[in-house]
Design an enzyme around this catalytic site. Sequence first.
Site, PDB file in Angstrom:
ATOM      1  N   SER A   1      -8.268   5.888  -7.968  1.00  0.00           N
ATOM      2  CA  SER A   1      -7.510   7.032  -7.514  1.00  0.00           C
ATOM      3  C   SER A   1      -6.309   7.368  -8.385  1.00  0.00           C
ATOM      4  O   SER A   1      -5.805   8.480  -8.346  1.00  0.00           O
ATOM      5  CB  SER A   1      -7.024   6.784  -6.089  1.00  0.00           C
ATOM      6  OG  SER A   1      -6.123   5.689  -6.056  1.00  0.00           O
TER       7      SER A   1
ATOM      8  N   LYS B   1       2.973   7.216  -9.304  1.00  0.00           N
ATOM      9  CA  LYS B   1       1.836   7.712  -8.509  1.00  0.00           C
ATOM     10  C   LYS B   1       2.369   8.293  -7.204  1.00  0.00           C
ATOM     11  O   LYS B   1       3.248   7.702  -6.567  1.00  0.00           O
ATOM     12  CB  LYS B   1       0.869   6.551  -8.227  1.00  0.00           C
ATOM     13  CG  LYS B   1      -0.457   6.991  -7.612  1.00  0.00           C
ATOM     14  CD  LYS B   1      -1.396   5.790  -7.426  1.00  0.00           C
ATOM     15  CE  LYS B   1      -2.708   6.166  -6.778  1.00  0.00           C
ATOM     16  NZ  LYS B   1      -3.565   4.983  -6.540  1.00  0.00           N
TER      17      LYS B   1
ATOM     18  N   SER C   1      -8.172   1.046  -8.189  1.00  0.00           N
ATOM     19  CA  SER C   1      -7.505   2.302  -8.529  1.00  0.00           C
ATOM     20  C   SER C   1      -6.466   2.226  -9.630  1.00  0.00           C
ATOM     21  O   SER C   1      -5.978   3.253 -10.095  1.00  0.00           O
ATOM     22  CB  SER C   1      -6.856   2.908  -7.280  1.00  0.00           C
ATOM     23  OG  SER C   1      -7.856   3.373  -6.416  1.00  0.00           O
TER      24      SER C   1
END
Lengths: 494, 500, 98
Positions: free
Chosen positions: A152, A77, A176
């Site tokens: 996210s 990420k 997330s």
Amino acid sequence: MIEKSATQMAAALQSGELTSVELTKAHLARIDEVDDKVKAFLHVDKEGALKQAENVDARRKAGEKLSPLAGVPLALKDVMVQKGIPTTCGSKMLEGWRPPYDSTVVARLKSAGIIILGKTNMDEFAMGSSTENSACFPTHNPWDLTRIPGGSGGGSSAALAAFEAPLAIGTDTGGSIRQPAAVTGTVGVKPTYGGVSRYGLVAFSSSLDQAGPCARNVLDAAYLHEVIGGYDPLDSTSINAPLPPLVQAAKNASVTGMKIGVIKELQGEGYQAGVLKRFNEGLEELAKLGAEIVEVSCPNFEYALAAYYLIAPSECSSNLARFDAMRYGIRTGEGSAEEVMNATRELGFGKEVKRRIILGTYALSSGYYDAYYGSAQKVRTLISRDFEQAFTKADVLVSPTAPTTAFKIGEKSNDPIAMYLNDIATIPTNLAGVCGISIPSGLAEEDGLPAGFQIMAGAMKDDLLYQVGAALEAALLSKWGAPILSGAPKLGAK
Amino acid sequence: MSLTYEKLIDKYEPVLGLEVHVELGTKSKMFCGCSTVFGAEPNTQTCPVCLGLPGALPVVNAKAIEYTIAIGLALNCSIAPFSRFARKNYFYPDMPKNFQTSQYDEPICFGGYLDVKVDTDEGVKEFRIEIERVHMEEDTGKSLHMGGATGRIHGADYSLLDYNRAGIPLVEIVTKPVAGTGKYAPEVARAYVSELRDILRSLGVSDVKMEQGSLRCDANVSLRLIGAEKLGTRSETKNVNSLRSVERAVRSEMLRHAALLEKGERVIQETRHFHEDTGDTTPGRSKEQAEDYRYFPEPDLVPVAPAKDWIEKIRATLPEKPSARRTRLQESWQVPDKEMAAMINADVLDQVEQTVNLGADPTRARSWWLGEIARIANERELPASSLPITPNDVAEVVALIGKGELTDKLARQVVEGVINGEGRPREIIEKRGIKVVSDDSALMAAIVNSIKAQPEVAEKVRGGHIPAAGALIGAVMKETKGQADAAKVRELLLKHLGQA
Amino acid sequence: MSKITRADVANLARLARIEMTEDELDHLSSELSVILDAVARVQEVAGKDVPPTSHPLPMTNVFREDENRPSLTPDEALSGAPAKEEQRFKVPKILGEE
Ligand SMILES: [Mg+2]
Ligand SMILES: [Zn+2]
């Protein structure tokens, strides 16, 4: 090969059946093939990944004892810094920034010989539940490209579901990791707060943020968790104690005699019928496996969302102050330093980020602190107490991970409150610092899209997540006859 | 209409508030492992943590906590069983995170005091300064203002930032409002900072160099009508960087406030800057709206809860208090108050003590440090302690005088030589060929010459008028270029003239 | 109903160093009013007797030894700088205190 589990890939590497270079190339080819549709990656580090793979192959050839996942690729990420590799957090603000250091998670991945393929898309600075808030582009759900992959960490979950990587790293501040896992039919773990170092994780909300493993099955996640987890002296909030044995727990996979607590407040109104149905089927499976299902009440959870939307914006208003055009990142505007800061922050931050910064600035300002931030912290105490109470009645707690399956891109972008409701079941864990996992519970009947089953355990009891998660996963797998992702559209077939 | 200082004091009572920032002398910074050494090349002592790079996290330096507790104990404070760091949020380019990691409502140390002595019209008087709190925070980077005429911030075209100083541990020591000092407010302010500096130095927690900024003082001053309850509006004069400036800044602000009040105007609560050259203050940039620092507990750090035995261990290793030490030294040296005060003022107590420890007589040691050395230091506008002369050198000079190998006058030449960097005393004596003329026959020749040159003076001495001998001794000293021992000359001369 | 005025938002934007257009100020003031109404619920249960939790784990006293660790090289430190000069970060003129 790319549809296999990380554990299977690792076994093939260990047996010499496959080299890491071959495996890495296969994934890079898959990215080439499908990522123009999925848009999971912000940056693919082909050269670096192949170099790492060559290195691992050479070490293996030399007879070196390597860590279990050595040579297996992973998607990172973009909120996690990696030395020399662009790190943007999905924001225009950090365009062109290449950090001069590695996060602890990256350092541990590297030393375990895990191949970092590249950086995945995310809601800007991890603020969002759909990855639509990325300044670059939205990521698409491999199950239905018109839908969101969660957020996210939508880039990481989509990369797993599209077989672009067998492993990924996410971060979970309010859900997330888990919510994207739920809506993409993958597995995601939010470890106990302090269980995985935050050093090098670009902070959104420091007291809530936690990095964790994302994978396509529970055992893979356990292996990855053991690589990245454990004490780090560079993070003052890192727990100075050994991790519980996670891989062993995933292999143990037994729930006989365990008490499973269903949280009364995390179902019913607002939850999609198909999501609830699959959740209840999961409960039945657990009962069949010999667990005792009990109902528990966490009366203060109804305040969790409100507390979260005060605490997270407050902390983010301070954490994001450093993006000021003075030392790194973009710079725009004329005149004084102050004018340049104002102009750069106006240009560099997206709508949601600004909304939260302003909200947090308000909640912390004198005269409002006690009513907002102070009260939210009290709610945090009440939620922790609810968990403590519940854990006296059950070994683990369960709920649907997200109230709905993946919604359409654009569907909720103009309604922040509707968007915030996505995290209603995941937020309490973050507030209390306890741990949670989402595993696929099946496809909702009404839309054929994946739903998630959330298991929560007390602080430093992450092993219970894997034990119960693996048991349920195995039961569902034998019911379905094949992994859930085998039912996803074949993106590669053009 | 402005008031004279005397008139001001008749009408108003000054109330002080002093905030002192001290850079701790730890090896590494407050929250990272970067070096704290002063004067390094720009941006060579920075890392992701002290540059505030995204993702970096702080970890507290244990030594900094220990030093802060030591300071608190030395200032008679209570040590909080539980304290926390907080973020003070405001934007400033020299502050990499745009918040300062500081402490807010939960400081490590609170509620202490420090007694200071000031020379008043009624003799030396003691004033008690109450300490509100001692807390930890971190220093900022340094900016160079470029372009424009002055190198100052106003009129600069741009600035260049060096973050070597960013993150150096700072301790902030805040007093409660100090009232009751009357006309001695400036002297009390100075004495407080001076005493604090001595304590910090004795603790070994900081090099307390005001000129390098490792000790910085902000002085809050307000005036209230004598007898009034309510405090007046205060001004805050920032970064006053010498003891003398502390005294001058307080006096100048008192006069400025009084002048405003007398005109019927209001004092504005604001930040002001002190100017060494003019001795007065000017306003800082006035902010249209008040800052709101939005303090909240620093989530990246955990609370500090020092164990009792740790605190007691630190307490047990505290050195003798400077005030106690002064009393002890004064007693052992048998020095009057005035002289003691003079040594403290000239900041040569350490030097005198070391000189005495090396065997010199206290009176002689003192007279060198307060006399010739202080004179040269004054001339060069430097503190005596920064001249390149050591207690070792002075003790040696004193010993040589004792052995008759140097006269006072010759010794002064030697001391000056040492200060000018010509070498150690022995080397200078050798190089310059300095030698006391103690050869009786050489002295006698000079004495005979002097009598020949001033026969009428010699007659007076022969006649019993001893004071007249001075003129003859002076002539001998002149002839021997000061290398003779005056006492010896006197003895020989009087004997020769039949007066011994 | 919490009322966040346009002027409130403008002041918050000033504190947060974000220049905002008139449109943004309008939009945010109405949005924030709605959000604040929703989150103000925390006050319902935040009684005097409830201690605040600022941190999920009850940890204290995490320290490091006072030891030096390697710093970045100045090149690394300045690698992201939008502008630099004389091995320093070059920034626009600072209006503020001396
Ligand atoms: Mg301060
Ligand atoms: Zn540093």
